[in-house]
Motif scaffolding. Structure first.
Motif, short mmCIF file in Angstrom:
data_model
loop_
_atom_site.label_atom_id
_atom_site.label_comp_id
_atom_site.label_asym_id
_atom_site.label_seq_id
_atom_site.Cartn_x
_atom_site.Cartn_y
_atom_site.Cartn_z
N GLY A 9 11.30 0.24 12.18
CA GLY A 9 11.79 -0.77 11.27
C GLY A 9 10.68 -1.64 10.72
N ALA A 10 9.75 -2.01 11.61
CA ALA A 10 8.61 -2.82 11.17
C ALA A 10 7.76 -2.06 10.18
N GLY A 11 7.57 -0.77 10.44
CA GLY A 11 6.78 0.05 9.51
C GLY A 11 7.44 0.15 8.15
N THR A 12 8.75 0.32 8.15
CA THR A 12 9.49 0.40 6.88
C THR A 12 9.40 -0.91 6.11
N ALA A 13 9.55 -2.02 6.84
CA ALA A 13 9.46 -3.33 6.20
C ALA A 13 8.08 -3.55 5.61
N ALA A 14 7.04 -3.11 6.30
CA ALA A 14 5.68 -3.27 5.80
C ALA A 14 5.46 -2.47 4.53
N VAL A 15 6.01 -1.26 4.49
CA VAL A 15 5.87 -0.42 3.30
C VAL A 15 6.61 -1.03 2.11
N LEU A 20 6.75 -2.91 -3.00
CA LEU A 20 7.76 -3.47 -3.88
C LEU A 20 7.73 -5.00 -3.98
N VAL A 21 7.57 -5.66 -2.86
CA VAL A 21 7.70 -7.12 -2.84
C VAL A 21 6.41 -7.80 -3.25
N ARG A 22 5.32 -7.49 -2.56
CA ARG A 22 4.07 -8.20 -2.80
C ARG A 22 3.60 -8.11 -4.26
N PRO A 23 3.63 -6.92 -4.90
CA PRO A 23 3.19 -6.87 -6.30
C PRO A 23 3.96 -7.81 -7.22
N VAL A 24 5.24 -8.00 -6.95
CA VAL A 24 6.04 -8.92 -7.77
C VAL A 24 5.62 -10.36 -7.52
N LEU A 25 5.41 -10.70 -6.25
CA LEU A 25 5.08 -12.08 -5.90
C LEU A 25 3.75 -12.52 -6.50
N ILE A 26 2.74 -11.66 -6.45
CA ILE A 26 1.40 -12.07 -6.89
C ILE A 26 1.19 -11.88 -8.39
#
Length: 233
Positions: A9-15, A20-26
């Motif tokens: 689960g942690a690995g999936t969340a990191a991916v 998906l998430v980080r590129p949008v945030l920055i």
């Protein structure tokens, strides 16, 4: 608890975060050119790397946006964000205050804390009226300020928080918030800049862009809007 499932689960969340998430945030609201193109202030953070960029288009010319940036600060106009979280509950300004319009390179922009009141947080490192404001912070990893004229220690964090105004046709302004960052040890900096800063910065800075756009456009269409009365400092 199944350790294998937790790790998966942690690995999936990191991916998901990385792809998906980080590129949008920055890159919130910013174009590819605004993210990767030239940005002022690189020389002010030795060994620094470009941070992400966030941007918004404001229906007002740069000279009507600039006064709102000049009065940033916990003991001045606030941060135009979540005041109960980052301004000790003190409301940010909703109008321009003439007595908050004097700012020069070397001045300190303060952060208001619930325990100690206003404390120096940023130093004005670059100031080009109606064009660019650069705020620099340099401290050790305990948050104690360091002298930028002295050699950097083995462990420190440094950043330039920049506000760039690009004039657009039709009396509009493109506000691009970006900057440069450095942290030592490098491994710690890579962890913080990748995993910690993007969501934290997004929470406050996305709100700042929204509030600035709303306040400036409202003031532009209502030039007789009253000035917010002085607060008890």
């Amino acid at each position: 608890m199944n350790l294998g499932r937790v790790m998966a689960g942690a690995g999936t969340a990191a991916v998901v975060y990385s792809r998906l998430v980080r590129p949008v945030l920055i890159h919130w609201g910013a174009t590819e050119e605004e993210v990767t193109g030239p940005y002022p202030g690189a020389e002010l953070v030795p060994g620094g790397e470009r941070s992400g960029a966030m941007a918004v288009t404001i229906d007002a010319p740069p000279d009507q946006v600039w006064p709102w940036l000049v009065q940033l600060g916990g003991d001045r106009g606030g941060w135009y964000s979540w005041d109960h979280l980052d301004n000790a509950g003190r409301p940010s300004a909703r109008a321009i205050r003439p007595d908050w319009q004097n700012l020069a390179v070397g001045d300190h922009v303060k952060y208001w804390t619930r325990r100690h009141g206003p404390v120096d947080a940023w130093a004005v490192a670059a100031l080009q009226p109606n064009r660019f404001l650069g705020l620099r912070a340099l401290s050790d990893l305990r948050g104690r300020p360091l002298d930028p004229e002295q050699p950097r220690p083995r462990a420190y964090t440094e950043g330039l928080w920049g506000f760039l105004l690009n004039e657009l046709p039709g009396g509009r302004t493109r506000l691009v918030i970006s900057g440069y960052q450095a942290m030592r040890p490098r491994w710690f900096g890579r962890f913080v800049f990748y995993w910690v800063f993007p969501p934290v910065v997004w929470i406050f800075q996305a709100r700042m862009l929204t509030v600035l756009k709303r306040n400036i456009e409202r003031a532009t269409t209502s030039p007789t809007q009253p000035v917010v009365p002085a607060r008890n400092e």
